[in-house]
Design a protein around this motif. Structure first.
Motif, PDB file in Angstrom:
ATOM      1  N   GLN A  50      38.911  50.291  48.679  1.00  0.00           N
ATOM      2  CA  GLN A  50      37.515  49.992  48.981  1.00  0.00           C
ATOM      3  C   GLN A  50      36.663  50.823  48.040  1.00  0.00           C
ATOM      4  O   GLN A  50      36.982  51.986  47.770  1.00  0.00           O
ATOM      5  N   TYR A  51      35.604  50.211  47.553  1.00  0.00           N
ATOM      6  CA  TYR A  51      34.702  50.935  46.662  1.00  0.00           C
ATOM      7  C   TYR A  51      33.272  50.507  46.962  1.00  0.00           C
ATOM      8  O   TYR A  51      32.995  49.332  47.191  1.00  0.00           O
TER       9      TYR A  51
ATOM     10  N   VAL B 223      41.427  41.068  55.046  1.00  0.00           N
ATOM     11  CA  VAL B 223      41.042  41.137  56.458  1.00  0.00           C
ATOM     12  C   VAL B 223      41.814  42.259  57.161  1.00  0.00           C
ATOM     13  O   VAL B 223      41.249  43.034  57.945  1.00  0.00           O
ATOM     14  N   GLU B 224      43.111  42.370  56.868  1.00  0.00           N
ATOM     15  CA  GLU B 224      43.929  43.436  57.473  1.00  0.00           C
ATOM     16  C   GLU B 224      43.437  44.818  57.078  1.00  0.00           C
ATOM     17  O   GLU B 224      43.725  45.796  57.749  1.00  0.00           O
ATOM     18  N   ASN B 225      42.672  44.894  55.987  1.00  0.00           N
ATOM     19  CA  ASN B 225      42.169  46.176  55.506  1.00  0.00           C
ATOM     20  C   ASN B 225      40.675  46.362  55.743  1.00  0.00           C
ATOM     21  O   ASN B 225      40.045  47.193  55.104  1.00  0.00           O
ATOM     22  N   GLY B 226      40.114  45.562  56.668  1.00  0.00           N
ATOM     23  CA  GLY B 226      38.737  45.798  57.094  1.00  0.00           C
ATOM     24  C   GLY B 226      37.695  44.829  56.587  1.00  0.00           C
ATOM     25  O   GLY B 226      36.523  44.927  56.962  1.00  0.00           O
ATOM     26  N   TRP B 227      38.076  43.887  55.734  1.00  0.00           N
ATOM     27  CA  TRP B 227      37.108  42.910  55.239  1.00  0.00           C
ATOM     28  C   TRP B 227      36.684  42.011  56.388  1.00  0.00           C
ATOM     29  O   TRP B 227      37.511  41.557  57.169  1.00  0.00           O
TER      30      TRP B 227
ATOM     31  N   ILE C 124      35.485  35.643  46.704  1.00  0.00           N
ATOM     32  CA  ILE C 124      36.682  36.251  46.124  1.00  0.00           C
ATOM     33  C   ILE C 124      36.804  35.852  44.660  1.00  0.00           C
ATOM     34  O   ILE C 124      36.612  34.682  44.312  1.00  0.00           O
ATOM     35  N   GLY C 125      37.106  36.817  43.828  1.00  0.00           N
ATOM     36  CA  GLY C 125      37.282  36.563  42.400  1.00  0.00           C
ATOM     37  C   GLY C 125      38.309  37.507  41.807  1.00  0.00           C
ATOM     38  O   GLY C 125      38.950  38.291  42.521  1.00  0.00           O
ATOM     39  N   LEU C 126      38.449  37.429  40.505  1.00  0.00           N
ATOM     40  CA  LEU C 126      39.401  38.273  39.789  1.00  0.00           C
ATOM     41  C   LEU C 126      38.675  39.122  38.744  1.00  0.00           C
ATOM     42  O   LEU C 126      37.711  38.659  38.122  1.00  0.00           O
ATOM     43  N   ILE C 127      39.138  40.343  38.600  1.00  0.00           N
ATOM     44  CA  ILE C 127      38.624  41.247  37.568  1.00  0.00           C
ATOM     45  C   ILE C 127      39.750  41.443  36.554  1.00  0.00           C
ATOM     46  O   ILE C 127      40.883  41.778  36.924  1.00  0.00           O
ATOM     47  N   TRP C 128      39.434  41.235  35.297  1.00  0.00           N
ATOM     48  CA  TRP C 128      40.403  41.469  34.233  1.00  0.00           C
ATOM     49  C   TRP C 128      40.246  42.905  33.743  1.00  0.00           C
ATOM     50  O   TRP C 128      39.136  43.358  33.438  1.00  0.00           O
ATOM     51  N   ILE C 129      41.348  43.639  33.723  1.00  0.00           N
ATOM     52  CA  ILE C 129      41.350  45.010  33.211  1.00  0.00           C
ATOM     53  C   ILE C 129      42.008  44.969  31.836  1.00  0.00           C
ATOM     54  O   ILE C 129      43.194  44.629  31.718  1.00  0.00           O
ATOM     55  N   PRO C 130      41.252  45.304  30.783  1.00  0.00           N
ATOM     56  CA  PRO C 130      41.807  45.226  29.420  1.00  0.00           C
ATOM     57  C   PRO C 130      43.015  46.160  29.255  1.00  0.00           C
ATOM     58  O   PRO C 130      43.128  47.180  29.944  1.00  0.00           O
TER      59      PRO C 130
ATOM     60  N   ASP D  81      27.409  44.905  53.943  1.00  0.00           N
ATOM     61  CA  ASP D  81      27.301  46.340  53.669  1.00  0.00           C
ATOM     62  C   ASP D  81      27.600  46.725  52.223  1.00  0.00           C
ATOM     63  O   ASP D  81      27.553  47.890  51.861  1.00  0.00           O
ATOM     64  N   GLY D  82      27.923  45.742  51.390  1.00  0.00           N
ATOM     65  CA  GLY D  82      28.126  46.011  49.970  1.00  0.00           C
ATOM     66  C   GLY D  82      29.457  46.640  49.609  1.00  0.00           C
ATOM     67  O   GLY D  82      29.670  47.015  48.455  1.00  0.00           O
ATOM     68  N   ILE D  83      30.368  46.782  50.559  1.00  0.00           N
ATOM     69  CA  ILE D  83      31.669  47.376  50.248  1.00  0.00           C
ATOM     70  C   ILE D  83      32.511  46.356  49.491  1.00  0.00           C
ATOM     71  O   ILE D  83      32.624  45.203  49.889  1.00  0.00           O
ATOM     72  N   SER D  84      33.086  46.788  48.376  1.00  0.00           N
ATOM     73  CA  SER D  84      33.989  45.946  47.606  1.00  0.00           C
ATOM     74  C   SER D  84      35.417  46.252  48.001  1.00  0.00           C
ATOM     75  O   SER D  84      35.798  47.414  48.155  1.00  0.00           O
ATOM     76  N   PHE D  85      36.197  45.203  48.179  1.00  0.00           N
ATOM     77  CA  PHE D  85      37.627  45.323  48.439  1.00  0.00           C
ATOM     78  C   PHE D  85      38.345  44.879  47.182  1.00  0.00           C
ATOM     79  O   PHE D  85      38.041  43.831  46.614  1.00  0.00           O
ATOM     80  N   ILE D  86      39.280  45.702  46.741  1.00  0.00           N
ATOM     81  CA  ILE D  86      40.026  45.440  45.510  1.00  0.00           C
ATOM     82  C   ILE D  86      41.500  45.433  45.858  1.00  0.00           C
ATOM     83  O   ILE D  86      41.995  46.355  46.509  1.00  0.00           O
ATOM     84  N   ALA D  87      42.201  44.386  45.429  1.00  0.00           N
ATOM     85  CA  ALA D  87      43.645  44.278  45.682  1.00  0.00           C
ATOM     86  C   ALA D  87      44.375  44.202  44.353  1.00  0.00           C
ATOM     87  O   ALA D  87      44.058  43.380  43.499  1.00  0.00           O
ATOM     88  N   SER D  88      45.360  45.088  44.211  1.00  0.00           N
ATOM     89  CA  SER D  88      46.148  45.144  42.987  1.00  0.00           C
ATOM     90  C   SER D  88      47.625  45.135  43.348  1.00  0.00           C
ATOM     91  O   SER D  88      48.034  45.765  44.325  1.00  0.00           O
TER      92      SER D  88
END
Length: 176
Positions: free
Chosen positions: A14-15, A49-53, A59-65, A88-95
């Motif tokens: 979460q960020y 959802v299991e992690n609080g969302w 939902i989208g994807l972020i490319w990490i160079p 609340d503006g919390i971002s959930f990131i799954a990697s």
């Protein structure tokens, strides 16, 4: 860039706050197989959802160079799933692999410290417990109402679709 198989395990972070969403791309940018993409999105939603969302946000994807330390592919870069919760503006990131970001680690340390501080405050701890209890009770009642509404609606569809083969006596009612 996306795998041809489904991934069902992710590390979730979460960020707060990711405000520039212009670099978050729709999953269709990376998936040729729409069916596979929809199945993967369903898995990611469940994990979020299991992690609080709370289920809102896109939902989208972020490319990490590949030249960044968080990327785990030296030639193509890496993809992580993202959703920003609207309320609340919390971002959930799954990697699919652990991210070694100092900011994510600091954010996690901050959350753990806040939780630890709550444990030491008896009055706040009781207040938090009671708030959570009320929330859970409200959620149970809400789910029960949804269940009853769905049962009633299915029953009505059955009556009308089957031309009342059960010969139920239906009377008009006055609704306010």
């Amino acid at each position: 860039m996306c795998s041809n198989s489904l991934i069902d395990f992710f590390y979730v972070y979460q960020y707060q706050f990711i405000d520039n969403l212009s670099y978050i791309l729709p999953p269709s940018t990376f998936y040729d197989d729409t069916n596979l993409m929809e199945k993967q999105i369903a898995i990611v939603k469940k994990i979020f959802v299991e992690n609080g969302w709370e289920g809102d946000g896109k939902i989208g994807l972020i490319w990490i160079p590949p030249f960044l330390d968080e990327s785990f592919d030296d030639s193509c870069g890496s993809l992580v799933w993202h959703v920003k919760q609207d309320n609340d503006g919390i971002s959930f990131i799954a990697s699919e692999r652990k991210l070694f970001s100092n900011r994510l680690l600091e954010n996690l340390r901050k959350q753990l410290k806040e939780a630890s501080d709550l444990k030491n405050d008896k009055h706040l701890s009781d207040k938090l417990y009671n708030s959570i209890l009320v929330f859970i009770q409200n959620d149970i009642v809400s789910n029960l109402n949804v269940f009853i509404d769905e049962c009633y609606l299915k029953f009505l569809f059955h009556i009308f679709n089957c031309k009342n083969v059960d010969d139920l006596k239906l009377k008009p009612i006055k609704a306010n």
